[in-house]
Design a protein around this motif. Structure first.
Motif, PDB file in Angstrom:
ATOM      1  N   MET A   1       0.849  -1.168   0.000  1.00 53.58           N
ATOM      2  CA  MET A   1       0.000   0.000   0.000  1.00 53.58           C
ATOM      3  C   MET A   1       0.896   1.234   0.000  1.00 53.58           C
ATOM      4  O   MET A   1       1.883   1.290   0.718  1.00 53.58           O
ATOM      5  CB  MET A   1      -0.901   0.022   1.231  1.00 53.58           C
ATOM      6  N   ILE A   2       0.515   2.191  -0.826  1.00 53.80           N
ATOM      7  CA  ILE A   2       1.196   3.475  -0.859  1.00 53.80           C
ATOM      8  C   ILE A   2       0.171   4.557  -0.531  1.00 53.80           C
ATOM      9  O   ILE A   2      -0.895   4.612  -1.143  1.00 53.80           O
ATOM     10  CB  ILE A   2       1.821   3.745  -2.244  1.00 53.80           C
ATOM     11  N   LEU A   3       0.498   5.408   0.444  1.00 55.11           N
ATOM     12  CA  LEU A   3      -0.319   6.577   0.757  1.00 55.11           C
ATOM     13  C   LEU A   3       0.302   7.758   0.031  1.00 55.11           C
ATOM     14  O   LEU A   3       1.449   8.109   0.288  1.00 55.11           O
ATOM     15  CB  LEU A   3      -0.352   6.835   2.259  1.00 55.11           C
ATOM     16  N   ASP A   4      -0.432   8.358  -0.880  1.00 51.39           N
ATOM     17  CA  ASP A   4       0.097   9.396  -1.762  1.00 51.39           C
ATOM     18  C   ASP A   4      -0.438  10.770  -1.369  1.00 51.39           C
ATOM     19  O   ASP A   4      -1.648  10.980  -1.347  1.00 51.39           O
ATOM     20  CB  ASP A   4      -0.305   9.070  -3.194  1.00 51.39           C
ATOM     21  N   ILE A   5       0.472  11.698  -1.073  1.00 46.58           N
ATOM     22  CA  ILE A   5       0.056  13.077  -0.813  1.00 46.58           C
ATOM     23  C   ILE A   5       0.367  13.979  -1.996  1.00 46.58           C
ATOM     24  O   ILE A   5      -0.030  15.131  -2.013  1.00 46.58           O
ATOM     25  CB  ILE A   5       0.710  13.653   0.461  1.00 46.58           C
ATOM     26  N   GLY A  22      -1.631  -4.645  -5.173  1.00 48.72           N
ATOM     27  CA  GLY A  22      -1.331  -3.509  -4.304  1.00 48.72           C
ATOM     28  C   GLY A  22      -2.405  -2.440  -4.347  1.00 48.72           C
ATOM     29  O   GLY A  22      -3.301  -2.453  -5.186  1.00 48.72           O
ATOM     30  N   ARG A  23      -2.287  -1.497  -3.442  1.00 48.44           N
ATOM     31  CA  ARG A  23      -3.283  -0.433  -3.319  1.00 48.44           C
ATOM     32  C   ARG A  23      -2.589   0.916  -3.239  1.00 48.44           C
ATOM     33  O   ARG A  23      -1.646   1.096  -2.480  1.00 48.44           O
ATOM     34  CB  ARG A  23      -4.103  -0.662  -2.059  1.00 48.44           C
ATOM     35  N   LEU A  24      -3.078   1.869  -4.034  1.00 46.97           N
ATOM     36  CA  LEU A  24      -2.603   3.248  -4.009  1.00 46.97           C
ATOM     37  C   LEU A  24      -3.738   4.096  -3.452  1.00 46.97           C
ATOM     38  O   LEU A  24      -4.839   4.110  -4.000  1.00 46.97           O
ATOM     39  CB  LEU A  24      -2.224   3.711  -5.422  1.00 46.97           C
ATOM     40  N   VAL A  25      -3.466   4.789  -2.339  1.00 48.54           N
ATOM     41  CA  VAL A  25      -4.497   5.578  -1.667  1.00 48.54           C
ATOM     42  C   VAL A  25      -4.082   7.046  -1.684  1.00 48.54           C
ATOM     43  O   VAL A  25      -2.997   7.392  -1.229  1.00 48.54           O
ATOM     44  CB  VAL A  25      -4.701   5.106  -0.209  1.00 48.54           C
ATOM     45  N   PHE A  26      -4.948   7.894  -2.222  1.00 45.93           N
ATOM     46  CA  PHE A  26      -4.684   9.321  -2.298  1.00 45.93           C
ATOM     47  C   PHE A  26      -5.216  10.015  -1.060  1.00 45.93           C
ATOM     48  O   PHE A  26      -6.393   9.870  -0.724  1.00 45.93           O
ATOM     49  CB  PHE A  26      -5.342   9.946  -3.530  1.00 45.93           C
ATOM     50  N   ILE A  27      -4.354  10.775  -0.390  1.00 47.69           N
ATOM     51  CA  ILE A  27      -4.818  11.538   0.771  1.00 47.69           C
ATOM     52  C   ILE A  27      -4.657  13.040   0.539  1.00 47.69           C
ATOM     53  O   ILE A  27      -5.097  13.831   1.356  1.00 47.69           O
ATOM     54  CB  ILE A  27      -4.101  11.091   2.069  1.00 47.69           C
ATOM     55  N   ALA A  28      -4.027  13.427  -0.569  1.00 45.71           N
ATOM     56  CA  ALA A  28      -3.903  14.834  -0.961  1.00 45.71           C
ATOM     57  C   ALA A  28      -3.475  14.885  -2.426  1.00 45.71           C
ATOM     58  O   ALA A  28      -3.162  13.853  -3.024  1.00 45.71           O
ATOM     59  CB  ALA A  28      -2.892  15.560  -0.086  1.00 45.71           C
ATOM     60  N   ILE A  49      -6.913   1.640  -6.849  1.00 42.61           N
ATOM     61  CA  ILE A  49      -6.682   3.074  -6.657  1.00 42.61           C
ATOM     62  C   ILE A  49      -7.868   3.593  -5.867  1.00 42.61           C
ATOM     63  O   ILE A  49      -9.021   3.427  -6.283  1.00 42.61           O
ATOM     64  CB  ILE A  49      -6.553   3.805  -8.005  1.00 42.61           C
ATOM     65  N   ALA A  50      -7.599   4.217  -4.716  1.00 36.69           N
ATOM     66  CA  ALA A  50      -8.689   4.613  -3.830  1.00 36.69           C
ATOM     67  C   ALA A  50      -8.401   5.952  -3.174  1.00 36.69           C
ATOM     68  O   ALA A  50      -7.300   6.490  -3.270  1.00 36.69           O
ATOM     69  CB  ALA A  50      -8.891   3.546  -2.755  1.00 36.69           C
ATOM     70  N   ARG A  51      -9.396   6.475  -2.482  1.00 35.67           N
ATOM     71  CA  ARG A  51      -9.248   7.671  -1.672  1.00 35.67           C
ATOM     72  C   ARG A  51     -10.111   7.501  -0.432  1.00 35.67           C
ATOM     73  O   ARG A  51     -11.212   6.965  -0.496  1.00 35.67           O
ATOM     74  CB  ARG A  51      -9.617   8.923  -2.438  1.00 35.67           C
ATOM     75  N   PRO A  52      -9.605   7.913   0.718  1.00 32.99           N
ATOM     76  CA  PRO A  52     -10.406   7.809   1.939  1.00 32.99           C
ATOM     77  C   PRO A  52     -11.392   8.975   2.032  1.00 32.99           C
ATOM     78  O   PRO A  52     -11.158  10.028   1.452  1.00 32.99           O
ATOM     79  CB  PRO A  52      -9.369   7.897   3.055  1.00 32.99           C
ATOM     80  N   PRO A  53     -12.470   8.795   2.767  1.00 35.59           N
ATOM     81  CA  PRO A  53     -13.411   9.902   2.971  1.00 35.59           C
ATOM     82  C   PRO A  53     -12.861  10.867   4.022  1.00 35.59           C
ATOM     83  O   PRO A  53     -13.042  10.665   5.214  1.00 35.59           O
ATOM     84  CB  PRO A  53     -14.681   9.208   3.454  1.00 35.59           C
ATOM     85  N   LEU A  54     -12.155  11.899   3.585  1.00 40.63           N
ATOM     86  CA  LEU A  54     -11.505  12.811   4.514  1.00 40.63           C
ATOM     87  C   LEU A  54     -12.359  14.021   4.886  1.00 40.63           C
ATOM     88  O   LEU A  54     -12.021  14.756   5.792  1.00 40.63           O
ATOM     89  CB  LEU A  54     -10.185  13.300   3.918  1.00 40.63           C
ATOM     90  N   ARG A  55     -13.430  14.244   4.193  1.00 42.95           N
ATOM     91  CA  ARG A  55     -14.278  15.401   4.463  1.00 42.95           C
ATOM     92  C   ARG A  55     -15.313  15.055   5.530  1.00 42.95           C
ATOM     93  O   ARG A  55     -15.807  13.941   5.583  1.00 42.95           O
ATOM     94  CB  ARG A  55     -14.997  15.836   3.190  1.00 42.95           C
TER      95      ARG A  55
END
Length: 67
Positions: A1-5, A22-28, A49-55
């Protein structure tokens, strides 16, 4: 997993680094919101390829689960 800013031009490099499944997660998106990527690689290697619910969400939504 990669957390991508960064996102932007870094996305293809990060996809190349991921192991199969693998998983690529966008946080910014500090590097920009647009990128050119090879989606064949995503499909063949079963990458996610995913994004967490940050809002913040309204209180009415908190108890609801997606169908």
């Amino acid at each position: 997993m990669i957390l991508d800013i960064a996102a932007g031009d870094y996305i293809q490099r990060e996809l190349n680094c991921l192991a199969d499944d693998g998983r690529l997660v966008f946080i910014a998106m500090l590097g920009g919101a647009k990128a050119h990527i090879h989606f064949g690689q995503v499909l063949l290697r079963r990458l996610t390829i995913a994004r967490p619910p940050l809002r913040p969400r309204p209180v009415a939504v908190h108890g609801r689960h997606p169908a």
